[in-house]
Design a protein around this motif. Sequence first.
Motif, PDB file in Angstrom:
ATOM      1  N   ILE A   1       0.832  -1.213   0.000  1.00 54.66           N
ATOM      2  CA  ILE A   1       0.000   0.000   0.000  1.00 54.66           C
ATOM      3  C   ILE A   1       0.869   1.268   0.000  1.00 54.66           C
ATOM      4  O   ILE A   1       0.381   2.363   0.257  1.00 54.66           O
ATOM      5  N   GLY A   2       2.166   1.066  -0.321  1.00 51.35           N
ATOM      6  CA  GLY A   2       2.991   2.235  -0.623  1.00 51.35           C
ATOM      7  C   GLY A   2       4.002   2.657   0.419  1.00 51.35           C
ATOM      8  O   GLY A   2       4.747   3.613   0.208  1.00 51.35           O
ATOM      9  N   SER A   3       4.055   1.974   1.564  1.00 53.66           N
ATOM     10  CA  SER A   3       4.967   2.408   2.635  1.00 53.66           C
ATOM     11  C   SER A   3       6.357   1.803   2.499  1.00 53.66           C
ATOM     12  O   SER A   3       6.538   0.769   1.864  1.00 53.66           O
ATOM     13  N   THR A   4       7.324   2.467   3.098  1.00 53.37           N
ATOM     14  CA  THR A   4       8.663   1.916   3.244  1.00 53.37           C
ATOM     15  C   THR A   4       8.759   1.367   4.664  1.00 53.37           C
ATOM     16  O   THR A   4       8.476   2.079   5.622  1.00 53.37           O
ATOM     17  N   VAL A   5       9.119   0.100   4.780  1.00 55.58           N
ATOM     18  CA  VAL A   5       9.054  -0.546   6.091  1.00 55.58           C
ATOM     19  C   VAL A   5      10.420  -0.600   6.763  1.00 55.58           C
ATOM     20  O   VAL A   5      11.434  -0.853   6.115  1.00 55.58           O
ATOM     21  N   GLU A   6      10.432  -0.319   8.056  1.00 52.82           N
ATOM     22  CA  GLU A   6      11.646  -0.439   8.872  1.00 52.82           C
ATOM     23  C   GLU A   6      11.316  -1.376  10.032  1.00 52.82           C
ATOM     24  O   GLU A   6      10.283  -1.203  10.685  1.00 52.82           O
ATOM     25  N   LEU A   7      12.191  -2.340  10.289  1.00 53.41           N
ATOM     26  CA  LEU A   7      11.993  -3.201  11.455  1.00 53.41           C
ATOM     27  C   LEU A   7      12.766  -2.621  12.625  1.00 53.41           C
ATOM     28  O   LEU A   7      13.885  -2.142  12.469  1.00 53.41           O
ATOM     29  N   MET A   8      12.167  -2.640  13.792  1.00 53.96           N
ATOM     30  CA  MET A   8      12.793  -1.990  14.948  1.00 53.96           C
ATOM     31  C   MET A   8      12.324  -2.660  16.237  1.00 53.96           C
ATOM     32  O   MET A   8      11.236  -3.225  16.294  1.00 53.96           O
ATOM     33  N   ASP A   9      13.161  -2.577  17.246  1.00 55.38           N
ATOM     34  CA  ASP A   9      12.778  -3.047  18.567  1.00 55.38           C
ATOM     35  C   ASP A   9      11.756  -2.056  19.160  1.00 55.38           C
ATOM     36  O   ASP A   9      11.884  -0.838  18.982  1.00 55.38           O
ATOM     37  N   ALA A  10      10.741  -2.572  19.841  1.00 54.11           N
ATOM     38  CA  ALA A  10       9.646  -1.724  20.355  1.00 54.11           C
ATOM     39  C   ALA A  10      10.147  -0.625  21.291  1.00 54.11           C
ATOM     40  O   ALA A  10       9.700   0.529  21.225  1.00 54.11           O
ATOM     41  N   ASN A  11      11.083  -0.962  22.143  1.00 52.60           N
ATOM     42  CA  ASN A  11      11.629   0.013  23.091  1.00 52.60           C
ATOM     43  C   ASN A  11      12.342   1.144  22.356  1.00 52.60           C
ATOM     44  O   ASN A  11      12.165   2.332  22.664  1.00 52.60           O
ATOM     45  N   HIS A  12      13.127   0.766  21.349  1.00 57.93           N
ATOM     46  CA  HIS A  12      13.840   1.776  20.568  1.00 57.93           C
ATOM     47  C   HIS A  12      12.851   2.652  19.801  1.00 57.93           C
ATOM     48  O   HIS A  12      13.017   3.878  19.726  1.00 57.93           O
ATOM     49  N   HIS A  13      11.844   2.031  19.225  1.00 59.90           N
ATOM     50  CA  HIS A  13      10.790   2.784  18.543  1.00 59.90           C
ATOM     51  C   HIS A  13      10.229   3.867  19.463  1.00 59.90           C
ATOM     52  O   HIS A  13      10.090   5.034  19.076  1.00 59.90           O
ATOM     53  N   ASP A  14       9.904   3.493  20.664  1.00 58.64           N
ATOM     54  CA  ASP A  14       9.244   4.438  21.574  1.00 58.64           C
ATOM     55  C   ASP A  14      10.149   5.607  21.939  1.00 58.64           C
ATOM     56  O   ASP A  14       9.683   6.735  22.117  1.00 58.64           O
ATOM     57  N   ARG A  15      11.455   5.356  21.998  1.00 61.91           N
ATOM     58  CA  ARG A  15      12.387   6.439  22.305  1.00 61.91           C
ATOM     59  C   ARG A  15      12.567   7.380  21.111  1.00 61.91           C
ATOM     60  O   ARG A  15      12.618   8.604  21.264  1.00 61.91           O
ATOM     61  N   VAL A  16      12.672   6.808  19.918  1.00 63.19           N
ATOM     62  CA  VAL A  16      12.832   7.651  18.725  1.00 63.19           C
ATOM     63  C   VAL A  16      11.577   8.493  18.492  1.00 63.19           C
ATOM     64  O   VAL A  16      11.654   9.696  18.247  1.00 63.19           O
ATOM     65  N   LEU A  17      10.413   7.864  18.593  1.00 65.08           N
ATOM     66  CA  LEU A  17       9.177   8.604  18.337  1.00 65.08           C
ATOM     67  C   LEU A  17       8.882   9.631  19.428  1.00 65.08           C
ATOM     68  O   LEU A  17       8.200  10.619  19.177  1.00 65.08           O
ATOM     69  N   ALA A  18       9.389   9.402  20.622  1.00 64.03           N
ATOM     70  CA  ALA A  18       9.193  10.398  21.689  1.00 64.03           C
ATOM     71  C   ALA A  18       9.756  11.743  21.261  1.00 64.03           C
ATOM     72  O   ALA A  18       9.148  12.783  21.526  1.00 64.03           O
ATOM     73  N   ILE A  19      10.877  11.722  20.547  1.00 64.84           N
ATOM     74  CA  ILE A  19      11.453  13.005  20.117  1.00 64.84           C
ATOM     75  C   ILE A  19      10.913  13.471  18.767  1.00 64.84           C
ATOM     76  O   ILE A  19      10.622  14.653  18.580  1.00 64.84           O
ATOM     77  N   THR A  20      10.687  12.560  17.831  1.00 66.10           N
ATOM     78  CA  THR A  20      10.258  13.024  16.501  1.00 66.10           C
ATOM     79  C   THR A  20       8.770  13.339  16.431  1.00 66.10           C
ATOM     80  O   THR A  20       8.343  14.073  15.548  1.00 66.10           O
ATOM     81  N   SER A  21       7.992  12.822  17.353  1.00 63.10           N
ATOM     82  CA  SER A  21       6.548  12.998  17.212  1.00 63.10           C
ATOM     83  C   SER A  21       5.848  13.381  18.517  1.00 63.10           C
ATOM     84  O   SER A  21       5.079  14.333  18.561  1.00 63.10           O
TER      85      SER A  21
END
Lengths: 301, 301
Positions: free
Chosen positions: A177-197
């Motif tokens: 459906i058009g997305s670029t997928v990245e695999l990531m550890d859930a904990n790391h995801h939450d830390r990155v998104l805390a700052i970017t979003s």
Amino acid sequence: MSETAAPLAAPLFDRVAIVGVGLIGSSLARALTHYGVARQVVCADRSPEHCAKAMELGIVERATTDLAEALEGADLVVLATPVGAFAEVGEQLGPLLRPGMIVTDVGSVKQAVLRDVGPHIPDGVHLIPGHPVAGTEHSGPEAGFATLFQGRWCIVTPPPGANEGAVDKVVTMWRRIGSTVELMDANHHDRVLAITSHLPHLIAYTIVGTASDLEDDTKSEVIKFSAGGFRDFTRIAASDPVMWRDVFLNNREAVLEILQRFTEDLTALQRAIRWGEGEQLQDHFTKTRAIRRGIIDAKQA
Amino acid sequence: MSETAAPLAAPLFDRVAIVGVGLIGSSLARALTHYGVARQVVCADRSPEHCAKAMELGIVERATTDLAEALEGADLVVLATPVGAFAEVGEQLGPLLRPGMIVTDVGSVKQAVLRDVGPHIPDGVHLIPGHPVAGTEHSGPEAGFATLFQGRWCIVTPPPGANEGAVDKVVTMWRRIGSTVELMDANHHDRVLAITSHLPHLIAYTIVGTASDLEDDTKSEVIKFSAGGFRDFTRIAASDPVMWRDVFLNNREAVLEILQRFTEDLTALQRAIRWGEGEQLQDHFTKTRAIRRGIIDAKQA
């Protein structure tokens, strides 16, 4: 089986049940049909109005307030409610799941999914959480559109030991459906998104709230002259209140940690303004340009 | 002497001297010529590179590092340097001004103009400060363009007792290059802009700075996933460092006052997150939507 645009690719799923048909759920329903990723899409939503709207829009085969009815014959279940409802939905979902089914979600926090939904997943069912980094400031089934995920990231956070075939199907779905997928550890995801979003949203909500507490005459001028920077914040601060409440409550530690750093940095700049330390201000404002250049170089601008 | 907007209107000024030929100064030079508002535009800039660039771009009749030379025969002088240079420029300017001349500026703070330039203005010369609420995140003479002020606000802040004819000429100039003009008291201007522009910039600079202090691996992911809200801040935080240093140093009181309110509000939200007070978060996030609606209704979105 993925072939990106894939006009000839066979559907990946027979029946997808989307739980919660707001902006993201309804966009996914549209996209899965539009790109031929699912033979059938049904949805469950506890709001009869949302169900009626989804049927009226013609974006699902069936819309029901009954979770069991929606899950009949589904090989993929997508949780698209606010994250705060995941524990309750997970509990209701548990007894309805059958071996071989895949459960995913579209929540903006990922550790909370493993915590709240994980315990209700029976053996043989695969929980593969995901987060499409996409959205608009609008909400509800009528706000969705099929191309919302085009050219956007989707972060998939399979738990350790996740079934590879199931991960592959979820990844392929997003790619088709058009997305670029990245695999990531859930904990790391939450830390990155805390700052970017999450922090940007919290700050935007704060400053717009500060403005709305001003006296009425000043407030009307704030609206009038909003083009000077404020306007960009109001767009962010118009996002769905329940969704964002749940994001902050469910990514509390990472948000508080980055907020602490932010506050320290803001206090330092505040002090520099108070004491007229121009050089420090200029140094700081020069440094931040480099990050912008990085974003432009990464073609994310 | 192109005639698009006002084909029949005569030039308003014989010769306009623009002091400082960065983004705004060079855009104004282009606009005054493009819309036939001035017969001639010259500029002074202390950077020989900027002068050479302005000549190379063909946007001024003459570019010089010598203020006296630029002012010869000028009936309007526009200060377009960073606000922090106004005191020094004003001092050099004073002896060169002749009765009947109008002095205006394009600074983002307005009380400081009266404070720093006012004392150097001889009798018979009219100081009519102005602030075009327009800009981009790019800097320098090559970043300017003639239509930058089209459809944007320009706030003009005449001091009490200002010459009406001079006010009228400055107002007409901005209207003829496409701006909508609002007259305002300088003090009120500084308080409104502190919230609509200065605080948003300070916060954007802060959060981007906070991100750039993260470990390198996280930082590269922040850039990668910046679309979730952060990206909008980086654009704001790429604005000219010297200009913004001067804005904060010269609108200190209004910025510190609104920053104090902001910090209180942020602390309250932080506390609600820490203690899991979902209702308070949701109430706040709902309230901020109203401001966004106001901006959309005011056609500023």
